[in-house]
Write an enzyme that holds these catalytic residues in place. Structure first.
Site, short mmCIF file in Angstrom:
data_model
loop_
_atom_site.label_atom_id
_atom_site.label_comp_id
_atom_site.label_asym_id
_atom_site.label_seq_id
_atom_site.Cartn_x
_atom_site.Cartn_y
_atom_site.Cartn_z
N ARG A 45 9.13 -4.01 5.89
CA ARG A 45 9.65 -3.34 7.06
C ARG A 45 8.54 -2.83 7.97
NH1 ARG A 45 13.48 0.59 3.63
NH2 ARG A 45 12.90 -0.66 1.83
N GLY A 46 7.32 -2.79 7.42
CA GLY A 46 6.21 -2.09 8.09
C GLY A 46 5.82 -2.59 9.46
N GLU A 101 2.02 -8.82 10.51
CA GLU A 101 2.00 -7.92 9.35
C GLU A 101 1.43 -6.56 9.77
OE1 GLU A 101 3.02 -6.90 6.69
OE2 GLU A 101 1.90 -7.54 4.92
N ASP A 102 1.80 -5.51 9.06
CA ASP A 102 1.23 -4.20 9.38
C ASP A 102 -0.19 -4.05 8.83
OD1 ASP A 102 2.10 -4.13 6.72
OD2 ASP A 102 3.11 -2.20 6.87
N ASP A 105 -4.03 -5.55 2.71
CA ASP A 105 -4.67 -4.65 1.74
C ASP A 105 -5.34 -5.53 0.67
OD1 ASP A 105 -5.17 -2.13 0.52
OD2 ASP A 105 -3.36 -2.30 -0.68
N LYS A 133 -7.82 -3.74 5.52
CA LYS A 133 -8.69 -2.96 4.62
C LYS A 133 -9.50 -3.96 3.79
CE LYS A 133 -5.25 0.60 3.50
NZ LYS A 133 -4.54 1.19 2.35
N PHE A 154 -5.17 5.71 2.56
CA PHE A 154 -3.74 5.45 2.63
C PHE A 154 -3.25 5.94 3.99
CE2 PHE A 154 0.76 5.62 1.91
CZ PHE A 154 0.95 4.48 1.15
N VAL A 155 -2.69 5.02 4.77
CA VAL A 155 -2.30 5.36 6.14
C VAL A 155 -0.79 5.28 6.33
CG1 VAL A 155 -4.51 4.70 7.16
CG2 VAL A 155 -2.69 2.98 6.93
N ASP A 161 4.84 3.34 6.17
CA ASP A 161 5.44 4.48 5.48
C ASP A 161 4.64 4.96 4.27
OD1 ASP A 161 6.11 2.09 3.89
OD2 ASP A 161 7.27 3.50 2.69
P1 IMP Z 1 -1.16 -6.48 0.09
O1 IMP Z 1 -0.34 -7.56 -0.54
O2 IMP Z 1 -1.89 -5.66 -0.94
O3 IMP Z 1 -2.10 -6.98 1.16
O4 IMP Z 1 -0.12 -5.48 0.65
C1 IMP Z 1 0.16 -5.25 1.94
C2 IMP Z 1 1.31 -4.26 1.98
O5 IMP Z 1 1.01 -3.09 1.19
C3 IMP Z 1 1.50 -3.75 3.39
O6 IMP Z 1 2.38 -4.56 4.11
C4 IMP Z 1 2.05 -2.38 3.14
O7 IMP Z 1 3.44 -2.45 2.95
C5 IMP Z 1 1.44 -1.93 1.84
N1 IMP Z 1 0.28 -1.04 2.10
C6 IMP Z 1 -1.02 -1.32 1.91
N2 IMP Z 1 -1.80 -0.30 2.27
C7 IMP Z 1 -0.97 0.67 2.73
C8 IMP Z 1 -1.18 1.99 3.28
O8 IMP Z 1 -2.30 2.48 3.44
N3 IMP Z 1 -0.06 2.66 3.64
C9 IMP Z 1 1.20 2.16 3.49
N4 IMP Z 1 1.44 0.94 3.00
C10 IMP Z 1 0.37 0.19 2.62
#
Ligand code: IMP
Length: 183
Positions: A45-46, A101-102, A105, A133, A154-155, A161
């Site tokens: 949803r981000g 994508e938001d 990570d 990140k 953590f943002v 959210d």
């Molecule tokens: P990844 O698969 O680890 O790259 O995950 C990405 C997803 O993790 C993002 O779409 C977010 O939903 C969540 N996420 C990663 N870092 C944060 C953060 O700092 N705040 C909130 N959600 C995060």
């Protein structure tokens, strides 16, 4: 966890986000300038606030679709399983696609989603993430366009959210835990 008291320190202002989106949209428009119709895919949803602002800067024929993925960590094996909770409504074969994508990570989510969408034979597939990140990366993945690189914090805000809270903040802020009040 979310019941621990915290405050939010502004990291990226609403004004800085708007300026960056305007600059990114120029690059995207020059890349997809000749598109018949771009399919802009928001990852729920981000990305819902980001995609809303981004498409309004993209002066291109486009349509919007959404996909929801969830990634489950397995600390013991330091692996992740990415599941598709909601798939696209439309077919993307032979189409131009931009995945929005938001945050990138660990990279597992976008890595999995872009591989899945590529397997559907789009004409061109690109990805954009508002935040990156890089220090957290577990798989070798980089979005084609990135709004801002941020440190390992953590943002929240601008659609992002913390346990479903704070998505409605107009800026990106970092979560800072504060001491528990004395009983
Ligand atoms: P990844 O698969 O680890 O790259 O995950 C990405 C997803 O993790 C993002 O779409 C977010 O939903 C969540 N996420 C990663 N870092 C944060 C953060 O700092 N705040 C909130 N959600 C995060």
């Amino acid at each position: 966890m979310p019941d621990r008291p915290y405050v939010i320190d502004e990291m990226i202002s609403a004004k800085a986000i708007a300026a960056r989106i305007e600059a990114l949209s120029h690059d995207i428009r020059s890349h997809f300038g000749d598109t018949e119709k771009l399919v802009v895919v928001g990852l729920l949803r981000g990305s819902f606030v980001f995609i809303a602002d981004l498409v309004r800067e993209l002066d291109l024929p486009l349509e919007v679709d959404f996909l929801e993925a969830s990634s489950y960590g397995n600390a013991m094996e330091s692996s992740r399983e990415v599941r598709i909770l909601k798939d696209l409504r439309g077919a993307i074969e032979g189409r131009d696609v931009l995945v929005v994508e938001d945050i990138v990570d660990t990279g597992h989510t976008l890595n999995h989603v872009t591989a899945l969408l590529k397997s559907r034979a789009p004409k061109r597939l690109k990805s954009i993430a508002l935040l990156d990140k890089p220090s957290r990366r577990e798989v070798d993945f980089r979005a084609d366009w990135i709004g801002f690189e941020i440190p390992d914090e953590f943002v929240v805000g601008y659609g992002i959210d913390f346990a479903q809270r704070n998505r409605n903040l107009p800026f990106i802020g970092k979560v800072r835990f504060t001491p528990e009040p004395a009983p």
